[in-house]
Design an enzyme around this catalytic site. Structure first.
Site, PDB file in Angstrom:
ATOM      1  CG  ASP A   1       8.691   4.483   4.638  1.00 35.25           C
ATOM      2  OD1 ASP A   1       7.395   3.406   4.171  1.00 35.25           O
ATOM      3  OD2 ASP A   1       8.240   4.946   3.651  1.00 35.25           O
TER       4      ASP A   1
ATOM      5  CG  ASP B   1       5.645   0.104   4.483  1.00 39.05           C
ATOM      6  OD1 ASP B   1       3.913   0.445   4.063  1.00 39.05           O
ATOM      7  OD2 ASP B   1       6.004   0.067   3.206  1.00 39.05           O
ATOM      8  CD  GLU B   2       3.894   5.220   4.556  1.00 38.85           C
ATOM      9  OE1 GLU B   2       3.745   6.538   4.581  1.00 38.85           O
ATOM     10  OE2 GLU B   2       2.809   5.035   3.791  1.00 38.85           O
TER      11      GLU B   2
END
Length: 402
Positions: free
Chosen positions: A9, A102-103
Site C-alpha cells: 500500500d 495505490d494497492e
C-alpha cells in the site's frame, strides 16, 4: 505448501505525489481535495493528527485543521506514478494483482526456496521507494485478507510478517472494523450484540451470523478465522469500456437516440465505478443507413460521474450528427482509463452529490442495475437491451484494445 501473499500500500499516495512535485509541501498539514463543499481525497499524517480523514467533508476538515494547505489533485500525475510502481513490481514479482491505484497484491508462494520471502519483499519495497520516491507499507501473510489487515496495522508498527501459526493471535485483539467487508451498518449491528473484536466474531456460530446479515455471514466468519482462499488475479490493464446498439429499423428520432446515449452513459459509468476506473476520454460513434461510420472524441478531466460524462457525450453527438441521415448504429466508449474511485477523485463535486452516487450504486449492487436509473435513460431497456445486473456477472460489450 504455505501460501505467501504480500499486500503493498503506497502511503498517503496523493499527498506523496504532490510532495514529489513540490518539496515545499513536506512536513506541513496537507489536504488533497477541492471546493468548500467537496470532500477530502487524501491528507497527510500531519493533518490526520488533527482528526482529518479521507472522504470527510472539506468544511469539517478545515474546522479541525484550519492551518492545512489545500491543493487540487492531479489525476494524470497520480496515474503516471502508479504506472511506474506497477512496472517495477511486474518486472520482479511472479504474480501481481493491482487492486487500486495505490494497492497491490503479490503471490510469491514458493520463493522462500530461493530467497527469504520477507527479505525479498523488503528489498522490492526499497527499490520502489528509491526509484519512484514514494513510501509504502507492506505485509506478508498466508492470504489476502490477513495481509491487507496487517498492512493497516503496519502503518504504525512497521512492515509485518504474519505466518500461519500467528494468524489468529494477530487477528483476535483487533476490532471487527479492521475486516475489509465490515461497514458501518454491520459494525453497529454486531456491536449491539457485544461482538466488537475479531476473537469474539470468530467464536460466533455461523448460523447466528447468517441469520443476522444473510449469506455474507459465513464469509465474515471465515475472515475472522483467517480463512481466505481468494487467488491473486494476474493484472491486465483494461483499455476501454464500450457499448454499441444497432437499431432494428434505421431511425431519425434524435430524442430517442439522445435518450439511448444517456442510458449507455449511465451503465458504463456505473461499471467504471464498480470496477474502480476513472475515464479521461469519451468517444461517440455513429453508423448511418448507408453504412458510413464516423467517430468523435474529447479528452476530459478524470471522472466516473455520469452527470459529467452524459453532458460530454450529448455534446459530441450533436457535433457529430450533421448529415440529417437515418442512423443505423450508435456506440459509446470510455478510454484513457486509470485506477481510482469516484469517492476520492471528484475534486469539484459536493458531498451531497457524492452521497447520491454512493446511495444509487449501493441500491444497484444489491438489487440489480434496473433498481434505480435516471429518467433520461429509462427507455434504454426496451430500445437497446444489453442490461446488466452486476458488472462482475455480465460485462458490457468489452472491446479492449490489444
Amino acid at each position: 505448501m504455505e501460501r505467501a501473499i504480500v499486500h503493498m500500500d503506497l502511503d498517503t499516495f496523493f499527498v506523496s505525489c504532490a510532495r514529489l512535485q513540490n518539496p515545499e509541501l513536506n512536513g506541513i498539514p496537507l489536504i488533497v481535495g477541492g471546493g468548500e463543499r467537496g470532500v477530502v481525497a487524501s491528507c497527510s499524517y500531519e493533518a490526520r493528527y488533527f482528526g482529518v480523514r479521507s472522504a470527510m467533508p472539506m468544511r469539517m476538515a478545515m474546522q479541525l485543521c484550519p492551518q492545512a494547505k489545500i491543493i487540487k489533485g492531479d489525476m494524470e500525475m497520480f496515474s503516471n506514478k502508479s504506472h511506474e510502481v506497477t512496472q517495477i513490481i511486474e518486472e520482479k514479482a511472479p504474480l501481481v494483482e493491482k487492486a487500486s491505484i495505490d494497492e497491490f497484491y503479490l503471490d510469491i508462494t514458493g520463493m522462500d526456496k530461493f530467497h527469504g520471502s520477507y527479505k525479498w519483499t523488503n528489498e522490492l519495497s526499497q527499490t520502489i521507494t528509491k526509484e519512484t520516491g514514494l513510501p509504502l507499507t507492506f505485509a506478508l501473510s498466508v492470504n489476502k485478507t490477513v495481509s491487507k489487515i496487517a498492512t493497516g496495522e503496519g502503518k504504525q508498527k512497521g512492515n509485518l510478517e504474519i505466518p500461519q501459526s500467528m494468524v489468529q493471535p494477530f487477528l483476535n485483539p483487533l476490532s471487527i472494523r479492521k475486516i475489509p467487508m465490515v461497514g458501518e451498518v454491520t459494525f453497529n449491528l454486531l456491536s449491539r450484540l457485544g461482538i466488537r473484536n475479531i476473537e469474539k466474531l470468530s467464536q460466533t456460530p455461523t448460523e447466528v451470523l447468517q441469520s443476522l446479515i444473510g449469506k455474507n455471514g459465513l464469509e465474515l466468519w471465515k475472515k475472522a478465522n483467517g480463512i481466505d482462499n481468494t487467488p491473486v488475479e494476474p493484472y491486465t490493464e483494461r483499455k476501454s469500456l464500450s457499448t454499441e446498439h444497432t437499431y432494428l429499423q434505421d431511425t431519425i428520432d434524435i430524442k430517442q437516440v439522445e435518450s439511448l446515449i444517456l442510458g449507455m452513459v449511465e451503465k458504463l459509468a456505473y461499471q467504471a465505478r464498480f470496477e474502480q476506473w476513472l475515464v479521461s476520454t469519451v468517444v461517440i460513434k455513429i453508423r448511418y443507413a448507408n453504412f458510413d461510420t464516423e467517430t468523435v472524441q474529447k479528452k476530459i478531466t478524470y471522472t466516473s460521474c455520469d452527470h459529467i460524462l452524459a453532458k460530454i457525450a450529448l455534446e459530441l453527438f450533436k457535433k457529430l450528427y450533421n448529415r440529417r441521415m437515418r442512423i443505423r448504429m450508435v456506440g459509446l466508449s470510455f478510454t484513457g482509463l486509470v485506477r481510482g474511485t469516484y469517492q476520492i477523485n471528484m475534486f469539484e463535486d459536493t458531498e451531497e452529490m457524492i452521497a447520491l452516487y454512493q446511495a444509487m450504486d449501493k441500491i444497484k449492487n444489491r438489487f440489480g442495475y434496473d433498481a434505480v436509473t435516471r429518467c433520461g435513460g429509462r427507455n434504454l431497456k426496451s430500445k437497446a437491451g444489453n442490461i446488466i445486473s452486476n458488472p462482475k456477472a455480465q460485462n458490457i460489450n468489452r472491446k479492449d484494445e490489444k
